[in-house]
Motif scaffolding. Structure first.
Motif, PDB file in Angstrom:
ATOM      1  N   ASP A  77     -50.385 -25.665 -39.636  1.00 40.16           N
ATOM      2  CA  ASP A  77     -51.817 -25.884 -39.878  1.00 40.16           C
ATOM      3  C   ASP A  77     -52.571 -26.013 -38.564  1.00 40.16           C
ATOM      4  O   ASP A  77     -53.675 -25.499 -38.404  1.00 40.16           O
ATOM      5  CB  ASP A  77     -52.031 -27.155 -40.704  1.00 40.16           C
ATOM      6  N   LYS A  78     -51.955 -26.740 -37.645  1.00 40.36           N
ATOM      7  CA  LYS A  78     -52.593 -26.950 -36.352  1.00 40.36           C
ATOM      8  C   LYS A  78     -52.861 -25.615 -35.655  1.00 40.36           C
ATOM      9  O   LYS A  78     -53.959 -25.364 -35.167  1.00 40.36           O
ATOM     10  CB  LYS A  78     -51.656 -27.831 -35.523  1.00 40.36           C
ATOM     11  N   LEU A  79     -51.850 -24.756 -35.642  1.00 36.11           N
ATOM     12  CA  LEU A  79     -52.019 -23.431 -35.035  1.00 36.11           C
ATOM     13  C   LEU A  79     -53.117 -22.646 -35.749  1.00 36.11           C
ATOM     14  O   LEU A  79     -53.938 -21.985 -35.121  1.00 36.11           O
ATOM     15  CB  LEU A  79     -50.694 -22.666 -35.108  1.00 36.11           C
ATOM     16  N   ARG A  80     -53.133 -22.740 -37.061  1.00 30.79           N
ATOM     17  CA  ARG A  80     -54.126 -21.967 -37.803  1.00 30.79           C
ATOM     18  C   ARG A  80     -55.529 -22.489 -37.524  1.00 30.79           C
ATOM     19  O   ARG A  80     -56.481 -21.712 -37.423  1.00 30.79           O
ATOM     20  CB  ARG A  80     -53.799 -22.010 -39.290  1.00 30.79           C
ATOM     21  N   LEU A  81     -55.669 -23.795 -37.377  1.00 27.48           N
ATOM     22  CA  LEU A  81     -56.976 -24.350 -37.026  1.00 27.48           C
ATOM     23  C   LEU A  81     -57.433 -23.870 -35.650  1.00 27.48           C
ATOM     24  O   LEU A  81     -58.620 -23.768 -35.376  1.00 27.48           O
ATOM     25  CB  LEU A  81     -56.933 -25.877 -37.051  1.00 27.48           C
ATOM     26  N   MET A  82     -56.461 -23.579 -34.783  1.00 25.67           N
ATOM     27  CA  MET A  82     -56.807 -23.067 -33.453  1.00 25.67           C
ATOM     28  C   MET A  82     -57.097 -21.578 -33.490  1.00 25.67           C
ATOM     29  O   MET A  82     -57.148 -20.936 -32.454  1.00 25.67           O
ATOM     30  CB  MET A  82     -55.633 -23.302 -32.489  1.00 25.67           C
ATOM     31  N   ARG A  83     -57.222 -21.031 -34.658  1.00 19.90           N
ATOM     32  CA  ARG A  83     -57.532 -19.602 -34.830  1.00 19.90           C
ATOM     33  C   ARG A  83     -56.375 -18.707 -34.447  1.00 19.90           C
ATOM     34  O   ARG A  83     -56.580 -17.593 -33.956  1.00 19.90           O
ATOM     35  CB  ARG A  83     -58.764 -19.196 -34.015  1.00 19.90           C
ATOM     36  N   ALA A  84     -55.173 -19.162 -34.639  1.00 18.57           N
ATOM     37  CA  ALA A  84     -54.025 -18.311 -34.365  1.00 18.57           C
ATOM     38  C   ALA A  84     -53.854 -17.309 -35.503  1.00 18.57           C
ATOM     39  O   ALA A  84     -54.070 -17.647 -36.665  1.00 18.57           O
ATOM     40  CB  ALA A  84     -52.763 -19.152 -34.212  1.00 18.57           C
TER      41      ALA A  84
ATOM     42  N   GLN B  61     -49.157 -14.990 -34.275  1.00 19.73           N
ATOM     43  CA  GLN B  61     -49.155 -16.064 -33.278  1.00 19.73           C
ATOM     44  C   GLN B  61     -48.548 -17.343 -33.844  1.00 19.73           C
ATOM     45  O   GLN B  61     -47.806 -18.040 -33.156  1.00 19.73           O
ATOM     46  CB  GLN B  61     -50.572 -16.322 -32.783  1.00 19.73           C
TER      47      GLN B  61
ATOM     48  N   LYS C 116     -45.398 -18.885 -31.981  1.00 13.91           N
ATOM     49  CA  LYS C 116     -45.585 -20.114 -31.224  1.00 13.91           C
ATOM     50  C   LYS C 116     -45.148 -21.362 -31.977  1.00 13.91           C
ATOM     51  O   LYS C 116     -44.908 -22.391 -31.361  1.00 13.91           O
ATOM     52  CB  LYS C 116     -47.044 -20.241 -30.789  1.00 13.91           C
TER      53      LYS C 116
ATOM     54  N   LEU D  92     -47.627 -28.492 -37.935  1.00 17.45           N
ATOM     55  CA  LEU D  92     -47.725 -27.623 -36.764  1.00 17.45           C
ATOM     56  C   LEU D  92     -48.345 -26.282 -37.129  1.00 17.45           C
ATOM     57  O   LEU D  92     -49.161 -25.738 -36.388  1.00 17.45           O
ATOM     58  CB  LEU D  92     -46.343 -27.413 -36.135  1.00 17.45           C
TER      59      LEU D  92
END
Ligand SMILES: Nc1ncnc2c1ncn2[C@@H]1O[C@H](COP(=O)(O)OP(=O)(O)OP(=O)(O)O)[C@@H](O)[C@H]1O
Ligand SMILES: [Mg+2]
Lengths: 277, 294
Positions: free
Chosen positions: B189-196, B200, B204, B187
């Protein structure tokens, strides 16, 4: 033997034709080893691959040959042990947030509804609420989850979860799409729909796509080039350019003798790899 | 034909309607019927218990008295004692003091534990530095600190708050820390890939993911907050339910003692219900446990 010869010729012809496009992702002599408690294990080795901007690449190969490993490197989630991985000509350093990644075990945030999950990347990028709602609704319809926006992930089926994860990545329109078996768990009809939709989106927006699949037919139907992996250690054994005209009509392609020829040529390469396992 | 015949023939014997079964017959939902039945039995047990207590407790030697009321009092006397406190304007102010200590101490302690647990949870370096100190302080039996707290914060609410905070903060700290550590890296990593941004990602992914742990920390520490507040009042105070309790006990006023205990029980139940409601709301995304027990 002769069939491999012809495919190499065709490969160079296609490469010459596409040469003007800049390179989006490139792997040069890339290897990756994993060290577990007992031993060191080579997952992939000697990977050489250049992917041009706007290209649709399908990667196919036996289980455990390093396909996901390759995508993880492009996403910056994993570093290579040897060689170099470039994105837009620059070495990848840390998370590469220019890509959208539908991972193989993709997970939604369990405490958010489907709608909220899909709007997450837009929230993060501070897209205004109105636009967010619109785009989320649009993409949910696209993956056939329009009715399920209010559900929590624990209330969805496996295939629905996959589609929601797909929507979550598509919604923010990243420049490069990494997709690791995105349609793996879906039934034939849904799969076909999503393949079509994905190609439509791609034809409109010409993103660079790295698409991992276990399904040879899917690979040939969708790709500009099919990259065939071999196992032990994971390596590229063949790259096949697919030259069918676009937009592609799946129905007529499937009955095309040329399609059958490509299929059997690649199958001949793949099946011994699969048997090894 | 033959097969369906056997089935038809088998049916009446196979499923005889239980005549005496209380459910369904009235057209009521069986679940609801069951619930009502349970409640009815519970109320009956409570009334029977209270009645027996009232009937058998009293002054020794009186008819049907089995237990000396000096030790166990009796419901009517307890009720009277409470009435007396109300008329003396003792009950509500005492309740108010104890509630204040409990709630304010709980909230401040929980906030402190939450912040500390979160910060140490996301920064392993800081955690490594602080861990022995935190563990050492946690190891101190907190009641041993009462004399110090009295010295520092006086006999009033300050020293009680300090004690409640010191208990709640640690419980919430440890559960928050564990929760933050437990976050699914996919999760993040996923947020970081979304440019969080880092913030954030924490807001989140990390925090909501730790929520299950945090909630359990809160629901464990809420009753402790009450226990500690009352204990502190019993040890040294001139106000609060704990004080009332000790006063009554010191005057051999068993009814008063029971009255204080009874009020504390009500407060404890209310606290638990509140926490449970909060838990249900915050964790509403959790898959419901399959209901319908056998
Ligand atoms: N973190 C890790 N630690 C140890 N070994 C790993 C790790 N990640 C991957 N591997 C190994 O590397 C090899 C390649 O893994 P990878 O996930 O890339 O395979 P794959 O081609 O995607 O397979 P599949 O088609 O089954 O998804 C596998 O043998 C796997 O066991
Ligand atoms: Mg994989």
């Amino acid at each position: 033997m002769s069939s491999i010869g012809t495919s190499t010729e065709r490969a160079s012809a296609a490469a010459a034709q596409a040469d003007d496009r800049p390179i989006a992702v490139s792997y040069h002599q890339v290897g990756r080893t994993f060290t577990t408690a007992k031993r060191t294990f080579t997952a992939v080795q000697g990977i050489d691959l250049e992917i041009r901007k706007g290209e649709f690449i399908c990667i196919i190969g036996p289980s455990g040959c390093g396909k996901s490993t390759l995508l993880n490197m492009a996403a910056g989630l994993l570093t290579q042990s040897t060689g170099e991985v470039l994105y837009d000509g620059k070495p990848i350093n840390g998370i590469n947030n220019d890509v959208g990644y539908v991972t193989q075990k993709d997970t939604l945030l369990p405490w958010r509804t489907v709608e909220k999950n899909v709007s997450l990347p837009l929230e993060v990028q501070k897209v205004p609420r109105r636009e967010r709602k619109e785009r989320v609704a649009q993409v949910l319809d696209l993956v056939g989850l329009g009715q399920y926006g209010n559900r929590y992930p624990s209330q969805l089926s496996g295939g629905m979860l996959k589609r929601a994860a797909l929507a979550q990545t598509l919604v923010y329109r990243p420049n490069t799409l990494l997709m690791d078996e995105p349609f793996g768990a879906l039934d034939a009809q849904l799969r076909l729909n999503l393949q079509r939709q994905t190609l439509e989106i791609w034809e409109r927006e010409r993103k660079t796509v790295l698409f991992v699949t276990h399904d040879l037919e899917e690979a040939i139907l969708m790709a500009d080039r099919v990259v065939v992996f071999g196992a032990n250690p994971g390596r590229i054994i063949h790259v096949e350019p697919i030259t069918f005209a676009r937009p592609r009509d799946f129905g007529s392609l499937r009955t095309d003798p040329e399609f059958a020829a490509v299929w059997s040529r690649l199958w001949a390469l793949l099946s011994p790899q699969m048997e090894d396992h | 034909m033959t097969r369906s015949d056997t089935i038809e023939a088998g049916r009446p014997e196979a499923a005889p309607k239980p005549v005496g079964a209380p459910a369904v017959s009235g057209g009521l939902n069986p679940r609801l019927t069951r619930r009502l039945l349970i409640t009815a039995i519970q109320v009956a047990l409570l009334v029977a218990g209270l009645a027996a207590w009232e009937y058998f407790a009293g002054k020794p030697g009186e008819p049907h008295v089995l237990i000396d009321q000096y030790y166990v009092s009796k419901p009517s006397l307890i009720w009277e004692a409470m009435g007396l406190w109300v008329s003396q304007n003792l009950l509500w102010p005492s309740l108010w003091v104890t509630l204040q200590t409990t709630v304010i101490g709980f909230v401040l302690g929980a906030l402190a534990g939450l912040v500390a647990g979160f910060v140490l949870g996301v920064s392993p370096f800081l955690a490594a530095v602080c861990q022995p100190f935190v563990d050492a302080i946690y190891a101190i039996p907190r009641l041993a600190l009462v004399p110090l707290f009295m010295l520092w914060f006086g006999i009033g609410i300050g020293s009680k708050l300090a004690l409640v905070i010191s208990v709640v903060a640690f419980l919430v700290f440890y559960s928050t820390y564990a929760g933050v550590k437990d976050v699914d890296h996919l999760l993040v990593d996923k947020l970081r890939l979304m440019r969080a941004s880092r913030l954030q990602v924490h807001l989140k992914a990390t925090l909501p993911s730790a929520m299950t742990f945090i909630i359990s920390g809160l629901s464990v520490s809420a009753p402790y907050a009450l226990v500690v507040a009352v204990t502190a009042e019993m040890m040294s105070s001139n106000r609060g339910l704990g004080y009332l309790l000790v006063q009554s006990a010191n005057q051999f006023d068993t009814a008063g003692t029971f009255a204080a205990i009874f009020v504390l029980m009500i407060v404890g139940i209310a606290l638990m219900l509140l926490i449970r409601l909060m838990e249900m709301w915050l964790l509403r995304w959790k898959p419901k446990r399959p209901t319908g027990r056998a």
